[in-house]
Design a protein around this motif. Structure first.
Motif, short mmCIF file in Angstrom:
data_model
loop_
_atom_site.label_atom_id
_atom_site.label_comp_id
_atom_site.label_asym_id
_atom_site.label_seq_id
_atom_site.Cartn_x
_atom_site.Cartn_y
_atom_site.Cartn_z
N GLY A 108 0.80 -1.22 0.00
CA GLY A 108 0.00 0.00 0.00
C GLY A 108 0.83 1.26 0.00
N SER A 149 3.86 1.57 -1.10
CA SER A 149 4.51 1.66 -2.41
C SER A 149 3.55 2.23 -3.45
N ARG A 150 2.31 1.77 -3.41
CA ARG A 150 1.33 2.27 -4.38
C ARG A 150 1.00 3.74 -4.16
N ALA A 151 1.22 4.21 -2.94
CA ALA A 151 1.00 5.63 -2.65
C ALA A 151 2.17 6.50 -3.15
N PRO A 202 -4.01 -3.51 2.03
CA PRO A 202 -3.22 -2.60 1.19
C PRO A 202 -3.91 -1.27 0.87
N LEU A 203 -5.24 -1.29 0.67
CA LEU A 203 -5.92 -0.02 0.38
C LEU A 203 -5.87 0.93 1.58
N GLN A 257 -2.38 2.25 1.55
CA GLN A 257 -2.21 3.23 0.48
C GLN A 257 -2.79 4.59 0.89
N THR A 306 -0.64 7.99 1.16
CA THR A 306 -1.04 9.22 0.47
C THR A 306 -1.12 10.38 1.45
#
Length: 350
Positions: free
Chosen positions: A19, A21-23, A333-334, A337, A341
């Motif tokens: 999460g 990393s995706r941010a 993960p969400l 994320q 963020t």
């Protein structure tokens, strides 16, 4: 707050790292003592060092070798239960020891900030104060918050506690993304997955994604991993067949009533609501509200992963029982994320 890096201790299968990393944060290093989880992490998250080992053995000298640079953040979920009762802390308590090693590493590495994620059951004033004070003593401003995964698009009513510390700023908190009437439901999360009888499995999609969440979570995957249903005895299948969508064991006829279990055992998930917290017993009808809304069986590993917001491209390795525990123990993960963020958003800091 651009080009932020982190290291993940108690990393598990990698939900928090995925999460973040995706941010937009960059992982530099991860560690966990559980080999199965480390193998899953390595399979899915590459490009940085991932080690299996005891945090007690992690030294500054070793980190100087394996870290390419000092991370901006140290994140993880060290057990803190031993801090939850003022005046009764046992310094030899394993849970204290692990938390204190996390703090030791933060103190040695001196990142700009840290994140601790943990279970809601630890929330009491002494716990909040003790953990916050432990990091204030080494120079960090600490923000404490309880968050709900469902508020951030996870189809699950999992609540967690967060400690976010920083040396030079104060975090304002993580704001909810969704209102209750916007939550992602169980059906919106797993309704596109192939129907299975107990003991069956499937590796292919049999119908298209039918919700925005399903389209997002497929993530370009062409095959299904972990969509295998546990085999249940015929009398159990007959018993749970009487339970309606969202119902419980009170609908089971007396002659079929299981002789054991808790009040929330043998209960179906409600298709129109988010799931309750996913547990390692997701495949067992006797677990905590983990019977499929429409099918007469417990959940598959992939369904549990969907309810935890892992993409279908994320592959869990190891035996099935281990995979389910990895899913259950992970940070959604969400949710991670959304946290990442917020950490990168300068308006969230004072």
């Amino acid at each position: 707050m651009s080009n932020q890096t982190f290291m993940d201790l108690f990393a598990g299968a990698g939900g928090l790292s995925l999460g973040l990393s995706r941010a937009g944060l960059t992982p530099l290093y991860a560690q966990d003592v559980w080999l199965d989880a480390v193998n899953t992490y390595k399979h899915n998250l590459t490009g940085h060092t991932v080690e299996c080992g005891d945090v007690a053995d992690l030294t500054l000298d070793h980190l100087t070798v394996v870290l390419p640079e000092r991370p901006n953040w140290i994140v993880g979920g060290p057990p803190c239960q031993g801090y939850s009762t003022v005046g009764k802390r046992n310094r030899e308590d394993e849970r204290n020891r692990l938390f204190e090693h996390f703090r030791r590493i933060v103190n040695h590495v001196k990142p700009d900030g840290f994140v601790i994620e943990n279970v809601l059951g630890l929330k009491d004033m002494s716990f909040q104060f003790e953990v916050s004070q432990a990091f204030k003593e080494i120079g960090y401003n600490v923000h404490f918050q309880v968050v709900s995964a469902a508020d951030h698009g996870v189809p699950q009513l999992r609540r967690r506690v967060l400690f976010i510390g920083h040396q030079s700023a104060e975090f304002k908190g993580l704001d909810p993304k969704l209102s209750a009437d916007e939550y992602v439901s169980v059906e919106a999360a797993i309704g596109d997955l192939p129907a299975l009888e107990p003991g069956e499995s499937s590796k292919i999609y049999t119908k298209p994604a039918a919700s925005p969440y399903q389209k997002h979570i497929r993530n370009g995957s062409k095959t299904l991993q972990g969509h295998s249903a546990s085999k249940h005895p015929p009398h159990l299948v007959e018993a749970i067949s009487h339970i309606p969508d969202g119902g419980n064991r009170t609908s089971i006829p007396d002659h079929l009533q299981p002789k054991s279990g808790f009040h929330n055992s043998y209960s179906r998930l409600a298709s129109w609501l988010p799931a309750v917290a996913v547990t390692q017993n997701m495949g067992k009808p006797s677990g905590t509200r983990c019977i499929h809304p429409f099918q007469n069986r417990g959940l598959t590993t992939r369904e549990g992963a969907r309810l935890q917001s892992f993409p279908d491209t994320f592959i869990f390795t190891g035996p099935t029982t281990s995979q389910r525990l990895q899913v259950a123990n992970a940070v959604p993960p969400l949710l991670a994320q959304a946290l990442g963020t917020a950490l990168l958003d300068t308006t969230r800091w004072a």
